[in-house]
Write an enzyme that holds these catalytic residues in place. Sequence first.
Site, PDB file in Angstrom:
ATOM      1  N   ARG A   1      -9.949 -11.787   3.068  1.00  0.00           N
ATOM      2  CA  ARG A   1     -10.788 -12.910   2.644  1.00  0.00           C
ATOM      3  C   ARG A   1     -10.076 -14.247   2.850  1.00  0.00           C
ATOM      4  O   ARG A   1     -10.715 -15.271   3.070  1.00  0.00           O
ATOM      5  CB  ARG A   1     -11.215 -12.722   1.190  1.00  0.00           C
ATOM      6  CG  ARG A   1     -10.080 -12.735   0.187  1.00  0.00           C
ATOM      7  CD  ARG A   1     -10.446 -12.066  -1.127  1.00  0.00           C
ATOM      8  NE  ARG A   1     -10.561 -10.620  -0.978  1.00  0.00           N
ATOM      9  CZ  ARG A   1     -10.925  -9.800  -1.969  1.00  0.00           C
ATOM     10  NH1 ARG A   1     -11.224 -10.294  -3.163  1.00  0.00           N
ATOM     11  NH2 ARG A   1     -11.015  -8.509  -1.761  1.00  0.00           N
TER      12      ARG A   1
ATOM     13  N   LYS B   1       0.835  -1.190   0.000  1.00  0.00           N
ATOM     14  CA  LYS B   1       0.000   0.000   0.000  1.00  0.00           C
ATOM     15  C   LYS B   1       0.878   1.251   0.000  1.00  0.00           C
ATOM     16  O   LYS B   1       1.970   1.239   0.568  1.00  0.00           O
ATOM     17  CB  LYS B   1      -0.877   0.047   1.263  1.00  0.00           C
ATOM     18  CG  LYS B   1      -1.919  -1.031   1.393  1.00  0.00           C
ATOM     19  CD  LYS B   1      -2.647  -0.882   2.725  1.00  0.00           C
ATOM     20  CE  LYS B   1      -3.688  -1.958   2.940  1.00  0.00           C
ATOM     21  NZ  LYS B   1      -4.875  -1.780   2.082  1.00  0.00           N
TER      22      LYS B   1
END
Length: 431
Positions: free
Chosen positions: A283, A209
């Site tokens: 996830r 990021k």
Amino acid sequence: MSQMYVSLSFQEAPSKWGEGAKLSFTSDGAIIHLVNQSQDEQLRTVQKMARKLSGQGISDIQLAGGSWNLELCWAFEQGYYTAKKLGNVDYPALIENEQNEFLARRNAINWARQIINQGPADLYPQRLCEQACELLKSIAPEHVTYQIISGDELLKNNYVGIYAVGRGSDKAPAMLQLDYNPTSNANEPVAAALVGKGITFDSGGYSLKPSSGMDTMKSDMGGAATLTAALALAISRGLKKRVKLFLCCAENLVSGNAFKLGDVLTYRNGKSVEILNTDAEGRLVLADGLMCASETKAPLIIDAATLTGAAKVAVGRDFNAVLGLDQELVYSALNAAKAEHELAWALPLEPWHKERLTSGFADMANVHSGEGNPGASTAAAFLSNFVENPEKGWVHFDLSGSYQKSASELWSTGAKGHGIRTISRLLAEQA
């Protein structure tokens, strides 16, 4: 300064405070003006004015007058709260059941706000599991049992998602498996199973990021905190059904041992996943928890996670997104949010969204391929692969409204606790 009295009025503010002013001052204190407003508008106004008073540095407040009720007091609490805890509010006496509810909310929701606001040096996977246990044990000590599985023990139990995501950190990944069983009957059926994403810091891994996207990533364990607090609130409200809580906790960092793009994970249910983006890690850990939840045979499975930026793009930071293949349950979640004066919005999820997770090397990829795919929907579709019967009794909360990156007119910077009341009510109504 000395204590400021804050009261409510249902009359217009004097003209000297400006047309339509919602806040005025007298020699005795401040007055919040609620003129021709619905209940939700009143709550919003009170929260905004509390935020304004907090922002002005007014550190000692007493709510005065006879118009304050539970919801108005709670709205003031939400707006006045800051991570730095600079002020104090004396609330008026409420009737007993309202007083108990106010204190239960404060205990659970402010716990969640405080723990989400902790820095990653203080809150790592094992500690998150421990603090969740401490909260729930403090409320129902005789009815809570748990185990924490961490480090290499995760791999021995074939919890490959949590292990893979967390193996790049010096802080071992961990899974909390907690059982709240108020019946004390070991054979009591599990009424609901909760699965929370507990990424205590998310660098994005090798799909790194930028700093502007990483500075809030201590909050990526918001799903774990939200579900823990929701269960705490439900217990305080009198929940008598058996509930299991699974927190899937890891730090997603870069190192020589971190998982990489191109890796393939094979889960306990035999499904294989190609890693095409290490920043789609939530996830991967939730998959382990959802399989555990399915194994309980609970008729209700709720998962919650700060899962996708796509949900924030769709609904902003005011709403939480709700997705599921069981439309009746999604509708019940939206009604629970409305009843609790929280904001939630349904995003689409269809069985064919799973078809967008294509891989040439595994059963599926961990992110969608191609242009124009809805990120929140395909993330939920990924999760549905790990629920035994996703068409019935499973709902997913993408917590776009759980954290405020910078202060707004309603919320201070940081965790909001938004969604805890919704899930607590959903538990009470559906479990």
